[in-house]
Design an enzyme around this catalytic site. Sequence first.
Site, PDB file in Angstrom:
ATOM      1  N   ASP A  21       0.827  -1.216   0.000  1.00 34.09           N
ATOM      2  CA  ASP A  21       0.000   0.000   0.000  1.00 34.09           C
ATOM      3  C   ASP A  21       0.860   1.264   0.000  1.00 34.09           C
ATOM      4  O   ASP A  21       1.973   1.276   0.514  1.00 34.09           O
ATOM      5  CB  ASP A  21      -0.913  -0.031   1.235  1.00 34.09           C
ATOM      6  CG  ASP A  21      -2.078   0.940   1.109  1.00 34.09           C
ATOM      7  OD1 ASP A  21      -2.382   1.375  -0.021  1.00 34.09           O
ATOM      8  OD2 ASP A  21      -2.686   1.273   2.143  1.00 34.09           O
ATOM      9  N   GLY A  22       0.304   2.329  -0.575  1.00 31.30           N
ATOM     10  CA  GLY A  22       0.946   3.637  -0.515  1.00 31.30           C
ATOM     11  C   GLY A  22       1.463   4.167  -1.849  1.00 31.30           C
ATOM     12  O   GLY A  22       2.064   5.242  -1.898  1.00 31.30           O
ATOM     13  N   ARG A  25      -0.307   7.670  -2.772  1.00 29.75           N
ATOM     14  CA  ARG A  25       0.151   8.803  -1.952  1.00 29.75           C
ATOM     15  C   ARG A  25       1.609   9.130  -2.239  1.00 29.75           C
ATOM     16  O   ARG A  25       2.007  10.285  -2.236  1.00 29.75           O
ATOM     17  CB  ARG A  25      -0.060   8.486  -0.461  1.00 29.75           C
ATOM     18  CG  ARG A  25      -1.507   8.698  -0.016  1.00 29.75           C
ATOM     19  CD  ARG A  25      -1.773   8.042   1.302  1.00 29.75           C
ATOM     20  NE  ARG A  25      -1.790   6.589   1.157  1.00 29.75           N
ATOM     21  CZ  ARG A  25      -1.563   5.737   2.146  1.00 29.75           C
ATOM     22  NH1 ARG A  25      -1.263   6.185   3.347  1.00 29.75           N
ATOM     23  NH2 ARG A  25      -1.628   4.444   1.936  1.00 29.75           N
ATOM     24  N   GLU A  68     -12.492  -4.719  -3.762  1.00 29.60           N
ATOM     25  CA  GLU A  68     -12.946  -3.336  -3.542  1.00 29.60           C
ATOM     26  C   GLU A  68     -12.267  -2.354  -4.504  1.00 29.60           C
ATOM     27  O   GLU A  68     -12.809  -1.288  -4.798  1.00 29.60           O
ATOM     28  CB  GLU A  68     -12.660  -2.909  -2.096  1.00 29.60           C
ATOM     29  CG  GLU A  68     -13.524  -3.602  -1.049  1.00 29.60           C
ATOM     30  CD  GLU A  68     -13.167  -5.065  -0.807  1.00 29.60           C
ATOM     31  OE1 GLU A  68     -12.017  -5.474  -1.092  1.00 29.60           O
ATOM     32  OE2 GLU A  68     -14.042  -5.811  -0.352  1.00 29.60           O
ATOM     33  N   ASN A  69     -11.085  -2.705  -5.001  1.00 27.86           N
ATOM     34  CA  ASN A  69     -10.369  -1.789  -5.905  1.00 27.86           C
ATOM     35  C   ASN A  69     -11.080  -1.587  -7.245  1.00 27.86           C
ATOM     36  O   ASN A  69     -10.782  -0.629  -7.969  1.00 27.86           O
ATOM     37  CB  ASN A  69      -8.925  -2.256  -6.140  1.00 27.86           C
ATOM     38  CG  ASN A  69      -8.003  -2.075  -4.944  1.00 27.86           C
ATOM     39  OD1 ASN A  69      -7.078  -2.862  -4.725  1.00 27.86           O
ATOM     40  ND2 ASN A  69      -8.225  -1.035  -4.137  1.00 27.86           N
ATOM     41  N   TRP A  70     -12.072  -2.442  -7.559  1.00 29.19           N
ATOM     42  CA  TRP A  70     -12.858  -2.213  -8.786  1.00 29.19           C
ATOM     43  C   TRP A  70     -13.618  -0.900  -8.699  1.00 29.19           C
ATOM     44  O   TRP A  70     -14.082  -0.368  -9.705  1.00 29.19           O
ATOM     45  CB  TRP A  70     -13.845  -3.364  -9.030  1.00 29.19           C
ATOM     46  CG  TRP A  70     -13.194  -4.661  -9.419  1.00 29.19           C
ATOM     47  CD1 TRP A  70     -13.167  -5.807  -8.672  1.00 29.19           C
ATOM     48  CD2 TRP A  70     -12.505  -4.972 -10.647  1.00 29.19           C
ATOM     49  NE1 TRP A  70     -12.487  -6.802  -9.358  1.00 29.19           N
ATOM     50  CE2 TRP A  70     -12.078  -6.318 -10.574  1.00 29.19           C
ATOM     51  CE3 TRP A  70     -12.208  -4.237 -11.805  1.00 29.19           C
ATOM     52  CZ2 TRP A  70     -11.363  -6.948 -11.595  1.00 29.19           C
ATOM     53  CZ3 TRP A  70     -11.498  -4.871 -12.833  1.00 29.19           C
ATOM     54  CH2 TRP A  70     -11.093  -6.206 -12.704  1.00 29.19           C
ATOM     55  N   ARG A  72     -12.400   1.909  -7.988  1.00 29.37           N
ATOM     56  CA  ARG A  72     -11.542   3.062  -8.351  1.00 29.37           C
ATOM     57  C   ARG A  72     -11.906   3.584  -9.739  1.00 29.37           C
ATOM     58  O   ARG A  72     -12.557   2.887 -10.523  1.00 29.37           O
ATOM     59  CB  ARG A  72     -10.073   2.623  -8.321  1.00 29.37           C
ATOM     60  CG  ARG A  72      -9.623   2.313  -6.906  1.00 29.37           C
ATOM     61  CD  ARG A  72      -8.136   2.249  -6.782  1.00 29.37           C
ATOM     62  NE  ARG A  72      -7.788   2.006  -5.389  1.00 29.37           N
ATOM     63  CZ  ARG A  72      -6.566   2.079  -4.884  1.00 29.37           C
ATOM     64  NH1 ARG A  72      -5.556   2.399  -5.675  1.00 29.37           N
ATOM     65  NH2 ARG A  72      -6.346   1.848  -3.616  1.00 29.37           N
TER      66      ARG A  72
HETATM   67  C1  IPE Z   1      -5.473  -2.829  -0.165  1.00 32.07           C
HETATM   68  O1  IPE Z   1      -5.114  -1.507  -0.354  1.00 32.07           O
HETATM   69  C2  IPE Z   1      -5.424  -3.559  -1.449  1.00 32.07           C
HETATM   70  C3  IPE Z   1      -4.115  -3.652  -2.090  1.00 32.07           C
HETATM   71  C4  IPE Z   1      -2.973  -3.271  -1.614  1.00 32.07           C
HETATM   72  C5  IPE Z   1      -4.127  -4.230  -3.392  1.00 32.07           C
HETATM   73  P1  IPE Z   1      -6.186  -0.336  -0.442  1.00 32.07           P
HETATM   74  O2  IPE Z   1      -5.417   0.906  -0.506  1.00 32.07           O
HETATM   75  O3  IPE Z   1      -7.139  -0.599  -1.526  1.00 32.07           O
HETATM   76  O4  IPE Z   1      -6.924  -0.486   0.963  1.00 32.07           O
HETATM   77  P2  IPE Z   1      -8.011   0.441   1.653  1.00 32.07           P
HETATM   78  O5  IPE Z   1      -9.202   0.450   0.775  1.00 32.07           O
HETATM   79  O6  IPE Z   1      -7.395   1.797   1.819  1.00 32.07           O
HETATM   80  O7  IPE Z   1      -8.267  -0.211   2.968  1.00 32.07           O
HETATM   81  C1  IPE Z   2      -1.668   0.156  -3.335  1.00 36.77           C
HETATM   82  O1  IPE Z   2      -1.471   1.518  -3.388  1.00 36.77           O
HETATM   83  C2  IPE Z   2      -1.877  -0.457  -4.694  1.00 36.77           C
HETATM   84  C3  IPE Z   2      -3.270  -0.830  -4.974  1.00 36.77           C
HETATM   85  C4  IPE Z   2      -4.275  -0.804  -4.150  1.00 36.77           C
HETATM   86  C5  IPE Z   2      -3.538  -1.285  -6.305  1.00 36.77           C
HETATM   87  P1  IPE Z   2      -2.685   2.546  -3.356  1.00 36.77           P
HETATM   88  O2  IPE Z   2      -3.067   2.835  -4.755  1.00 36.77           O
HETATM   89  O3  IPE Z   2      -3.758   2.061  -2.477  1.00 36.77           O
HETATM   90  O4  IPE Z   2      -1.970   3.797  -2.726  1.00 36.77           O
HETATM   91  P2  IPE Z   2      -2.596   4.840  -1.711  1.00 36.77           P
HETATM   92  O5  IPE Z   2      -3.115   4.062  -0.536  1.00 36.77           O
HETATM   93  O6  IPE Z   2      -3.671   5.564  -2.433  1.00 36.77           O
HETATM   94  O7  IPE Z   2      -1.429   5.693  -1.350  1.00 36.77           O
HETATM   95 MG    MG Z   3      -4.169   2.345  -0.490  1.00 36.52          MG
END
Ligand code: IPE
Ligand code: IPE
Ligand code: MG
Length: 248
Positions: A21-22, A25, A68-70, A72
């Site tokens: 994650d991250g 940001r 849940e990323n769908w 986005r």
């Molecule tokens: C979790 O990260 C999923 C992945 C790293 C692929 P997210 O950034 O989507 O998590 P939430 O929604 O902030 O909890």
């Molecule tokens: C994790 O990074 C990768 C995926 C969830 C695909 P994020 O895209 O969630 O990065 P932040 O949390 O917005 O920084």
């Molecule tokens: Mg994230």
Amino acid sequence: MHAASSPDIRLVPVHVAIVMDGNGRWAEERKRPRLFGHKAGVDSVRTVVETAREIGVRHLTLYAFSTENWRRPAFEVKGLMTLLKAYLQSELTTMLKNDIHLLCIGQQDRLPADVRKTLDMVMAKTAHCSSMTLNLALSYGSRSEIVRAVRQLAGKCAGGELAVRDLNEELVASHLYTAGQPDPDLFIRTGGERRLSNFLLWQLSYAELYFTDIKWPEFGREQFLEAIAVYGTRQRRFGKTGAQLRQG
Ligand code: IPE
Ligand code: IPE
Ligand code: MG
């Protein structure tokens, strides 16, 4: 404290699971588009896979895209899928060289056809590899994984193949995507959030949890080895007392 470049690794976990994650940001801090962060994140994936294999981790599970990323923006989802396909294509040779078996956990049927095709190809070509299993969690959600297992088991009960009284933990585990693999020993989440985000809820029951504020694009060899070193300092009691463990 140990020098960051050579942390004291007392024990190598058999299975490491990571919430990467991250990325977004990290990019936003640099006034760059989020996809720039995801691109940089791919380099961290390469480094961590290589380091894990080198130190003898046998199973590595990377959360790359959640159910849940769908939600986005379509542009970001599309960019992530493009990066994923390019990663798979470019990494096949290295995976074969390093004897890494690629598996996918998650709803493969929801992925775009071209990504699925590339995934199937890499999974088939690395099927004989056995030094490390790399599980890519794609369109993965732990609750939907558990519901899927319950459906399969209920179907077997209804069909008379299985008796309700014979249901047990092993049977549930063997109907998850991770069937046949040990539970993670170490869970790592980068990027500062302290949550599981629907990742491996069943499998993480007794994992050691490690959270770091470092954002995924900056998580490299040194940071990974530090997490492994911290893991080695934890006492895993599995319900027993410390004294019982000392007695062996
Ligand atoms: C979790 O990260 C999923 C992945 C790293 C692929 P997210 O950034 O989507 O998590 P939430 O929604 O902030 O909890
Ligand atoms: C994790 O990074 C990768 C995926 C969830 C695909 P994020 O895209 O969630 O990065 P932040 O949390 O917005 O920084
Ligand atoms: Mg994230």
